[in-house]
Design a protein around this motif. Structure first.
Motif, PDB file in Angstrom:
ATOM      1  N   PHE A  65      10.780 -12.636  12.816  1.00  0.00           N
ATOM      2  CA  PHE A  65       9.466 -11.839  12.994  1.00  0.00           C
ATOM      3  C   PHE A  65       9.156 -11.730  14.482  1.00  0.00           C
ATOM      4  O   PHE A  65       8.216 -10.858  15.042  1.00  0.00           O
ATOM      5  N   HIS A  66       9.771 -12.615  15.180  1.00  0.00           N
ATOM      6  CA  HIS A  66       9.576 -12.521  16.720  1.00  0.00           C
ATOM      7  C   HIS A  66      10.951 -13.115  17.187  1.00  0.00           C
ATOM      8  O   HIS A  66      11.403 -14.150  16.699  1.00  0.00           O
ATOM      9  N   ALA A  67      11.023 -12.851  18.707  1.00  0.00           N
ATOM     10  CA  ALA A  67      12.172 -13.487  19.150  1.00  0.00           C
ATOM     11  C   ALA A  67      12.096 -15.066  19.327  1.00  0.00           C
ATOM     12  O   ALA A  67      12.999 -15.870  19.797  1.00  0.00           O
ATOM     13  N   SER A  68      10.883 -15.583  19.359  1.00  0.00           N
ATOM     14  CA  SER A  68      10.623 -17.018  19.630  1.00  0.00           C
ATOM     15  C   SER A  68      10.870 -17.881  18.425  1.00  0.00           C
ATOM     16  O   SER A  68      10.743 -19.074  18.229  1.00  0.00           O
ATOM     17  N   THR A  69      11.396 -17.027  17.146  1.00  0.00           N
ATOM     18  CA  THR A  69      11.604 -17.715  15.958  1.00  0.00           C
ATOM     19  C   THR A  69      12.843 -17.554  15.274  1.00  0.00           C
ATOM     20  O   THR A  69      13.509 -16.108  15.366  1.00  0.00           O
ATOM     21  N   LYS A  70      13.233 -18.396  14.381  1.00  0.00           N
ATOM     22  CA  LYS A  70      14.384 -18.006  13.629  1.00  0.00           C
ATOM     23  C   LYS A  70      14.016 -17.368  12.357  1.00  0.00           C
ATOM     24  O   LYS A  70      14.676 -16.893  11.386  1.00  0.00           O
ATOM     25  N   LEU A  71      12.673 -17.498  11.777  1.00  0.00           N
ATOM     26  CA  LEU A  71      12.140 -17.146  10.635  1.00  0.00           C
ATOM     27  C   LEU A  71      12.433 -15.706  10.337  1.00  0.00           C
ATOM     28  O   LEU A  71      12.192 -14.790  11.235  1.00  0.00           O
ATOM     29  N   ALA A  72      12.831 -15.192   9.212  1.00  0.00           N
ATOM     30  CA  ALA A  72      13.161 -13.843   9.192  1.00  0.00           C
ATOM     31  C   ALA A  72      12.898 -13.250   7.861  1.00  0.00           C
ATOM     32  O   ALA A  72      13.113 -12.069   7.464  1.00  0.00           O
ATOM     33  N   ASN A  73      12.417 -14.094   6.793  1.00  0.00           N
ATOM     34  CA  ASN A  73      12.403 -13.814   5.575  1.00  0.00           C
ATOM     35  C   ASN A  73      10.894 -14.497   5.030  1.00  0.00           C
ATOM     36  O   ASN A  73      10.420 -15.051   5.697  1.00  0.00           O
ATOM     37  N   MET A  74      10.287 -14.264   3.849  1.00  0.00           N
ATOM     38  CA  MET A  74       9.214 -14.844   3.341  1.00  0.00           C
ATOM     39  C   MET A  74       9.157 -14.804   1.875  1.00  0.00           C
ATOM     40  O   MET A  74       9.733 -13.887   1.393  1.00  0.00           O
ATOM     41  N   ILE A  75       8.598 -16.024   1.328  1.00  0.00           N
ATOM     42  CA  ILE A  75       8.766 -16.308  -0.240  1.00  0.00           C
ATOM     43  C   ILE A  75       7.173 -16.326  -0.402  1.00  0.00           C
ATOM     44  O   ILE A  75       6.410 -16.879   0.222  1.00  0.00           O
ATOM     45  N   ALA A  81       0.769  -1.347  -0.043  1.00  0.00           N
ATOM     46  CA  ALA A  81       0.048  -0.166  -0.028  1.00  0.00           C
ATOM     47  C   ALA A  81       1.053   1.290  -0.002  1.00  0.00           C
ATOM     48  O   ALA A  81       0.446   2.476  -0.613  1.00  0.00           O
ATOM     49  N   SER A  82       2.045   1.113   0.774  1.00  0.00           N
ATOM     50  CA  SER A  82       3.032   2.418   0.837  1.00  0.00           C
ATOM     51  C   SER A  82       3.778   2.691  -0.460  1.00  0.00           C
ATOM     52  O   SER A  82       4.145   3.667  -0.627  1.00  0.00           O
ATOM     53  N   THR A  83       4.208   1.512  -1.154  1.00  0.00           N
ATOM     54  CA  THR A  83       5.022   1.715  -2.201  1.00  0.00           C
ATOM     55  C   THR A  83       4.551   1.439  -3.449  1.00  0.00           C
ATOM     56  O   THR A  83       5.215   1.744  -4.578  1.00  0.00           O
ATOM     57  N   ARG A  84       3.507   0.571  -3.574  1.00  0.00           N
ATOM     58  CA  ARG A  84       3.108  -0.026  -4.882  1.00  0.00           C
ATOM     59  C   ARG A  84       3.904  -1.041  -5.602  1.00  0.00           C
ATOM     60  O   ARG A  84       3.917  -1.275  -6.563  1.00  0.00           O
ATOM     61  N   CYS A  85       5.027  -1.300  -4.827  1.00  0.00           N
ATOM     62  CA  CYS A  85       5.768  -2.178  -5.221  1.00  0.00           C
ATOM     63  C   CYS A  85       5.145  -3.574  -5.694  1.00  0.00           C
ATOM     64  O   CYS A  85       4.090  -3.921  -4.989  1.00  0.00           O
ATOM     65  N   TRP A  86       5.673  -4.342  -6.677  1.00  0.00           N
ATOM     66  CA  TRP A  86       4.928  -5.460  -7.084  1.00  0.00           C
ATOM     67  C   TRP A  86       5.598  -6.674  -6.458  1.00  0.00           C
ATOM     68  O   TRP A  86       6.757  -6.841  -6.378  1.00  0.00           O
ATOM     69  N   VAL A  87       4.529  -7.560  -5.716  1.00  0.00           N
ATOM     70  CA  VAL A  87       5.040  -8.734  -5.223  1.00  0.00           C
ATOM     71  C   VAL A  87       4.125  -9.962  -5.805  1.00  0.00           C
ATOM     72  O   VAL A  87       3.100  -9.587  -6.251  1.00  0.00           O
ATOM     73  N   ALA A  88       5.080 -11.043  -5.952  1.00  0.00           N
ATOM     74  CA  ALA A  88       4.534 -11.908  -6.881  1.00  0.00           C
ATOM     75  C   ALA A  88       5.038 -13.339  -6.721  1.00  0.00           C
ATOM     76  O   ALA A  88       5.892 -13.298  -5.851  1.00  0.00           O
ATOM     77  N   GLU A  89       4.573 -14.306  -7.156  1.00  0.00           N
ATOM     78  CA  GLU A  89       5.215 -15.667  -6.852  1.00  0.00           C
ATOM     79  C   GLU A  89       6.560 -15.620  -7.016  1.00  0.00           C
ATOM     80  O   GLU A  89       7.487 -15.226  -8.066  1.00  0.00           O
ATOM     81  N   GLY A  90       7.514 -16.280  -6.193  1.00  0.00           N
ATOM     82  CA  GLY A  90       8.575 -16.548  -6.355  1.00  0.00           C
ATOM     83  C   GLY A  90       9.593 -15.281  -5.490  1.00  0.00           C
ATOM     84  O   GLY A  90      10.935 -15.560  -5.352  1.00  0.00           O
ATOM     85  N   ARG A  91       8.942 -14.237  -5.316  1.00  0.00           N
ATOM     86  CA  ARG A  91       9.693 -13.145  -4.592  1.00  0.00           C
ATOM     87  C   ARG A  91      10.038 -13.376  -3.217  1.00  0.00           C
ATOM     88  O   ARG A  91       9.221 -13.863  -2.519  1.00  0.00           O
ATOM     89  N   VAL A  92      11.277 -13.206  -2.788  1.00  0.00           N
ATOM     90  CA  VAL A  92      11.577 -13.278  -1.187  1.00  0.00           C
ATOM     91  C   VAL A  92      11.769 -11.918  -0.619  1.00  0.00           C
ATOM     92  O   VAL A  92      12.240 -10.994  -1.473  1.00  0.00           O
ATOM     93  N   ILE A  93      10.866 -11.742   0.482  1.00  0.00           N
ATOM     94  CA  ILE A  93      10.963 -10.300   0.959  1.00  0.00           C
ATOM     95  C   ILE A  93      11.448 -10.480   2.650  1.00  0.00           C
ATOM     96  O   ILE A  93      10.945 -11.557   3.422  1.00  0.00           O
ATOM     97  N   PRO A  94      12.376  -9.644   3.179  1.00  0.00           N
ATOM     98  CA  PRO A  94      12.565  -9.748   4.464  1.00  0.00           C
ATOM     99  C   PRO A  94      11.682  -9.293   5.465  1.00  0.00           C
ATOM    100  O   PRO A  94      10.502  -8.743   5.142  1.00  0.00           O
ATOM    101  N   SER A  95      11.496  -9.889   6.547  1.00  0.00           N
ATOM    102  CA  SER A  95      10.529  -9.422   7.510  1.00  0.00           C
ATOM    103  C   SER A  95      10.437  -7.834   7.822  1.00  0.00           C
ATOM    104  O   SER A  95      11.485  -7.167   7.720  1.00  0.00           O
TER     105      SER A  95
END
Length: 221
Positions: free
Chosen positions: A142-152, A118-132
């Motif tokens: 994403f939270h101290a309870s997890t090692k997960l820090a990116n999303m595809i 909403a803030s950037t209008r950047c395109w996100v689609a299949e295969g894109r990796v985005i940091p937390s």
């Protein structure tokens, strides 16, 4: 931000994800700014879904700037995102971006991605990796309870035929599954590509039908 036709999206989701045995437990986490709500569909024996399904409602209110060299780009200008949670996930009673917990961060992960669009209008689609996007520093867990820090983002290949897109006022809205990744998994994808890394692990039925998993639920580690 354009106002999305939420009712059309809700009708589409309920057609595939709602049944008499999970309807009463459905929960919507509203956005105080009315930009992106998150709909939580519980597991359902009727639908043979032994996991939660979380879906954004509102990200498609923003028209993304698809690069000019993308073939059929007008079909990828609008999207909603979703993720799967294991059946024993403890759904939070409330959720807010300024109060990230070990239970609500998947909800806010989806909402943060919608806010980014909403803030950037950047395109996100299949295969894109985005940091937390939940922390002050990009790429932190994403939270101290997890090692997960990116999303595809992946196509929802495990859903029934017809789920992947919905027509809203003449525009195609695409649904993408968000799979959180550790930093090492994100780097692996960047080095060899999604087809040789993440798709194979989570079971992309299009490319590896013999390895297809019933769903790509988040492992909270």
């Amino acid at each position: 931000m354009e106002i999305p036709q939420i009712s059309s999206i809700v009708d589409h989701l309920q057609k595939f994800l709602l049944a008499e045995d999970n309807e009463a437990q459905c929960q919507v986490f509203p956005d105080p700014l009315d930009m992106c709500h998150v709909f939580c569909f519980p597991p359902s024996q009727v639908l043979k879904r032994n996991y939660w399904t979380l879906v954004s409602m509102g990200m498609s209110g923003t028209k993304m700037n698809v690069p000019a060299d993308v073939v059929g780009g007008e079909e990828y200008q609008y999207a909603e995102v979703m993720c799967y949670m294991p059946a024993d996930w403890e759904m939070p009673l409330t959720s807010a971006a300024n109060q990230i917990t070990s239970n609500n961060w998947p909800v806010e992960m989806l909402r943060s991605l919608a806010g980014y669009v909403a803030s950037t209008r950047c395109w996100v689609a299949e295969g894109r990796v985005i940091p937390s996007l939940l922390t002050d520093s990009l790429g932190e867990p994403f939270h101290a309870s997890t090692k997960l820090a990116n999303m595809i983002l992946l196509a929802p290949v495990d859903e029934a035929e017809g789920f992947e897109t919905v027509n809203v006022n003449g525009n195609t809205v695409n649904f993408y599954v968000v799979v959180p990744l550790t930093p090492a998994e994100a780097q692996w994808k960047r080095e060899v590509g999604a087809a040789k890394s993440i798709h194979y692990i989570v079971g992309n039925k299009r490319e590896y039908p013999e390895n297809g998993m019933p769903h790509t639920s988040i492992t909270l580690y």
